[in-house]
Design a protein around this motif. Structure first.
Motif, PDB file in Angstrom:
ATOM      1  N   ARG A 150      43.872  38.528  33.043  1.00  0.00           N
ATOM      2  CA  ARG A 150      43.079  38.358  34.087  1.00  0.00           C
ATOM      3  C   ARG A 150      43.567  37.163  34.886  1.00  0.00           C
ATOM      4  N   ASN A 151      43.624  36.249  33.738  1.00  0.00           N
ATOM      5  CA  ASN A 151      43.689  34.777  34.188  1.00  0.00           C
ATOM      6  C   ASN A 151      45.331  34.385  33.851  1.00  0.00           C
ATOM      7  N   ILE A 152      45.923  33.660  34.469  1.00  0.00           N
ATOM      8  CA  ILE A 152      47.184  33.353  33.959  1.00  0.00           C
ATOM      9  C   ILE A 152      47.461  31.793  34.354  1.00  0.00           C
ATOM     10  N   VAL A 153      47.784  31.095  33.088  1.00  0.00           N
ATOM     11  CA  VAL A 153      48.074  29.721  33.201  1.00  0.00           C
ATOM     12  C   VAL A 153      49.493  29.431  32.828  1.00  0.00           C
ATOM     13  N   ALA A 154      50.374  29.150  33.924  1.00  0.00           N
ATOM     14  CA  ALA A 154      51.679  28.783  33.569  1.00  0.00           C
ATOM     15  C   ALA A 154      51.916  27.376  32.817  1.00  0.00           C
ATOM     16  N   MET A 155      53.106  27.380  32.199  1.00  0.00           N
ATOM     17  CA  MET A 155      53.692  26.372  31.379  1.00  0.00           C
ATOM     18  C   MET A 155      54.608  25.562  32.309  1.00  0.00           C
ATOM     19  N   GLU A 156      54.975  24.490  31.958  1.00  0.00           N
ATOM     20  CA  GLU A 156      56.124  23.844  32.322  1.00  0.00           C
ATOM     21  C   GLU A 156      57.386  24.654  32.361  1.00  0.00           C
ATOM     22  N   SER A 157      58.251  24.263  33.401  1.00  0.00           N
ATOM     23  CA  SER A 157      59.607  25.150  33.529  1.00  0.00           C
ATOM     24  C   SER A 157      60.636  24.533  32.293  1.00  0.00           C
ATOM     25  N   ILE A 173      43.511  27.260  23.645  1.00  0.00           N
ATOM     26  CA  ILE A 173      44.465  27.932  24.675  1.00  0.00           C
ATOM     27  C   ILE A 173      44.628  29.239  24.274  1.00  0.00           C
ATOM     28  N   MET A 174      45.053  29.192  22.858  1.00  0.00           N
ATOM     29  CA  MET A 174      45.441  30.616  22.318  1.00  0.00           C
ATOM     30  C   MET A 174      44.477  31.626  22.042  1.00  0.00           C
ATOM     31  N   LEU A 175      43.188  30.758  21.512  1.00  0.00           N
ATOM     32  CA  LEU A 175      41.957  31.509  21.418  1.00  0.00           C
ATOM     33  C   LEU A 175      41.481  32.063  22.889  1.00  0.00           C
ATOM     34  N   ALA A 176      41.655  30.952  23.783  1.00  0.00           N
ATOM     35  CA  ALA A 176      41.089  31.822  25.090  1.00  0.00           C
ATOM     36  C   ALA A 176      41.904  32.946  25.570  1.00  0.00           C
ATOM     37  N   THR A 177      43.070  32.829  25.258  1.00  0.00           N
ATOM     38  CA  THR A 177      43.956  34.023  25.585  1.00  0.00           C
ATOM     39  C   THR A 177      43.586  35.441  24.821  1.00  0.00           C
ATOM     40  N   ILE A 178      43.300  35.206  23.492  1.00  0.00           N
ATOM     41  CA  ILE A 178      42.586  36.383  22.988  1.00  0.00           C
ATOM     42  C   ILE A 178      41.219  36.898  23.357  1.00  0.00           C
ATOM     43  N   THR A 179      40.395  35.863  23.936  1.00  0.00           N
ATOM     44  CA  THR A 179      39.150  36.320  24.047  1.00  0.00           C
ATOM     45  C   THR A 179      38.886  36.689  25.619  1.00  0.00           C
ATOM     46  N   GLY A 180      40.019  36.354  26.263  1.00  0.00           N
ATOM     47  CA  GLY A 180      39.810  36.614  27.932  1.00  0.00           C
ATOM     48  C   GLY A 180      39.026  35.436  28.637  1.00  0.00           C
ATOM     49  N   GLU A 181      39.422  34.369  27.973  1.00  0.00           N
ATOM     50  CA  GLU A 181      38.400  33.093  28.690  1.00  0.00           C
ATOM     51  C   GLU A 181      39.521  31.995  29.093  1.00  0.00           C
ATOM     52  N   LEU A 182      40.617  32.228  29.423  1.00  0.00           N
ATOM     53  CA  LEU A 182      41.635  31.110  29.923  1.00  0.00           C
ATOM     54  C   LEU A 182      41.227  30.608  31.189  1.00  0.00           C
ATOM     55  N   ASP A 183      40.254  30.965  31.946  1.00  0.00           N
ATOM     56  CA  ASP A 183      39.738  30.211  33.062  1.00  0.00           C
ATOM     57  C   ASP A 183      38.865  29.058  32.617  1.00  0.00           C
ATOM     58  N   LYS A 184      38.588  28.938  31.244  1.00  0.00           N
ATOM     59  CA  LYS A 184      37.383  28.199  30.634  1.00  0.00           C
ATOM     60  C   LYS A 184      38.559  26.962  30.240  1.00  0.00           C
ATOM     61  N   VAL A 185      39.650  26.816  30.046  1.00  0.00           N
ATOM     62  CA  VAL A 185      40.525  25.951  29.127  1.00  0.00           C
ATOM     63  C   VAL A 185      41.485  25.199  30.276  1.00  0.00           C
ATOM     64  N   ASP A 186      41.943  24.007  29.883  1.00  0.00           N
ATOM     65  CA  ASP A 186      42.666  23.013  30.652  1.00  0.00           C
ATOM     66  C   ASP A 186      44.108  23.186  29.999  1.00  0.00           C
ATOM     67  N   LEU A 187      45.015  22.870  30.758  1.00  0.00           N
ATOM     68  CA  LEU A 187      46.420  22.726  30.031  1.00  0.00           C
ATOM     69  C   LEU A 187      47.306  21.375  30.710  1.00  0.00           C
ATOM     70  N   ASP A 188      47.239  20.545  29.902  1.00  0.00           N
ATOM     71  CA  ASP A 188      47.789  19.176  30.260  1.00  0.00           C
ATOM     72  C   ASP A 188      49.068  18.904  29.709  1.00  0.00           C
ATOM     73  N   TRP A 189      50.155  18.288  30.551  1.00  0.00           N
ATOM     74  CA  TRP A 189      51.370  17.876  30.102  1.00  0.00           C
ATOM     75  C   TRP A 189      51.527  16.441  30.037  1.00  0.00           C
ATOM     76  N   TYR A 190      52.412  15.952  29.164  1.00  0.00           N
ATOM     77  CA  TYR A 190      53.192  14.669  29.282  1.00  0.00           C
ATOM     78  C   TYR A 190      54.350  14.696  30.240  1.00  0.00           C
ATOM     79  N   SER A 191      54.245  13.620  31.037  1.00  0.00           N
ATOM     80  CA  SER A 191      55.234  13.796  32.094  1.00  0.00           C
ATOM     81  C   SER A 191      56.659  13.398  31.642  1.00  0.00           C
TER      82      SER A 191
END
Ligand code: AMP
Ligand code: GLY
Length: 429
Positions: free
Chosen positions: A202-209, A307-325
């Protein structure tokens, strides 16, 4: 939490490395793992294809999260079996894993849902496939339908090469049943990008390219391999291009899988060619790329476990994904002869000199311990990763690190990430 990671390559070493940083995790097991992984996790003697034994182990040990590295167990339905035992497992189920298991399925899905990809035709008849190739003008791409360890795609410069590819896939059956059907497609020209995303359907959270280097030799020459190196981020992936890919490819693919009643949960890996008429899908994988994972995970700032747990439970909209520059570059050191035949058992030296070096990670792939030494035990042997303030800095550091490691016959590409670095024009005066 107790986590089980399944697999034994560089991708799994980088997954274990990242998971080990989570404050939520108290113990990691890896099946079967490798000598590098054994420094961070308890390796257990069960291979990735022994699904029932893995499931028994997870039940007995009360594993809270299982992460499946390679595609084969996903395609075989490991997620379906673990789920029956109410075990939390990260990855798509068998119905959804068809996205990688069958190129015929994925190409037809793309066409049916109007998602951009190379024009193609599928064949289960050897003679018809050959007639079709003879009617086309090269270059032309021939692909075995099923899983073939990254070696089932032939980008053919001549019709003769394409006919030979059909022979080896359909007549000589070099990939077994994976070659009962072929996809023959138009050859796309452009730059490749790997885009990976977490999705719960349902939710999609893209990673860095990131960008892989598929062929064995510098300058993108020679046969395709599992991947000889990677870097992240990819400069051509601008915000505008990302939004176009999200709108035209990523979201429509996840929705298409829902409409086909194959809801997709896990990491979706989209191999893209950025052509002059826009981004087009080359392939899907149903797991992290190898060596893409190694550069992506060394740039991921967030804890991956929630993030992995939220992917399994369908709650990806509740987590943040941050990156180092910072940028990351990975060089794969392979056995001489790979992707053809090669010898194992060569002693690897220099590993200790890279231990605890800032910004350097050494992920093991095809290695083995013997008499207190580390020896080669596979085609892709080691993945050396360096982070730096930009790609050029990371590239310089990674090659310095690679020069400290040696084993008989070691082969690696000297041009990983060159494409992304704009070099000043050479003066001719
Ligand atoms: P795949 O496993 O489908 O990604 O193919 C492996 C590699 O073959 C890709 O990363 C590309 O470099 C190349 N390839 C696959 N399909 C095409 C295509 N239609 N045109 C040009 N190159 C392709
Ligand atoms: N690096 C390409 C793959 O993981 O399939």
């Amino acid at each position: 939490m107790k986590v089980l990671v399944i697999g034994s390559g560089g991708r799994e070493h980088s997954l274990v490395w990242k998971i080990a940083q989570s404050p939520l995790v108290s113990k990691i097991f890896c099946a079967p793992g490798n000598p590098g992984i054994s420094e961070l996790a308890e390796c257990i003697n069960i291979t990735a294809d022994q699904t029932n034994l893995l499931c028994k182990f997870a039940v007995k040990e009360n594993i809270d999260l299982t992460v499946v590295g390679p595609e084969a167990p996903l395609v075989d339905g490991i997620v379906d079996i673990f789920s029956k035992y109410k075990l939390k497992v990260f990855g798509p189920d068998k119905k959804a894993a068809i996205l990688e298991d069958s190129k015929v399925f994925s190409k037809r899905l793309l066409r049916k849902h109007g998602i951009p990809t190379a024009d193609f035709k599928c064949f289960d008849n050897y003679q018809h496939a050959k007639q079709y190739v003879s009617s086309k003008v090269a270059p032309i791409v021939v692909k075995a339908d099923g899983l073939s360890k990254g070696k089932g795609v032939f980008v053919c410069k001549t019709n003769d090469e394409a006919l030979k590819a059909i022979d080896s896939i359909m007549k000589d059956k070099v990939f077994g049943n994976a070659g009962s059907q072929v996809v023959i497609e138009e050859c796309l020209i452009g730059e490749e990008i790997s885009l990976l995303a977490f999705t719960d359907g349902r939710n999609i959270v893209a990673m860095e390219s990131s960008q892989d280097h598929k062929t064995i030799f510098d300058g993108d020459q020679g046969p395709n391999t599992g991947g000889m190196g990677a870097y992240s981020p990819v400069p051509i992936m601008t915000d505008k291009l990302y939004l176009q890919i999200e709108k035209e490819i990523l979201v429509p693919t996840v929705h298409a899988m829902n409409r086909e009643e194959r809801p997709y949960k896990g990491v979706i890996y989209i191999g893209l060619m950025i052509t002059s008429s826009g981004p087009m899908v080359l392939e899907f994988n149903v797991r992290f790329g190898d060596p893409e994972a190694q550069v992506i995970l060394t740039r991921m700032k967030s804890d991956i476990v929630p993030i992995m747990l939220a992917t399994i439970t369908g709650e990806l909209d509740k987590v943040d994904l941050d990156w180092y520059s910072q940028a990351s570059v990975c060089v794969v050191m392979a056995s001489g002869g790979y992707p053809g035949s090669y010898d194992n058992g060569k002693q690897i030296t220099g590993l200790d000199s890279l231990k605890n070096q800032k910004d350097i990670s050494v992920f093991h792939a095809g290695t083995k311990s013997a008499d207190g030494k580390i020896i080669t035990n596979g085609g892709r042997v080691l993945n050396i990763v360096a982070c730096g303030e930009d790609i050029e800095a990371a590239q310089k550091k990674v090659y310095e690190a690679v020069s400290k490691i040696s084993f008989d016959g070691a082969h690696y590409r000297r041009d990983i990430a060159d494409k992304s670095i704009t070099k000043p024009p050479v003066s001719t005066t």
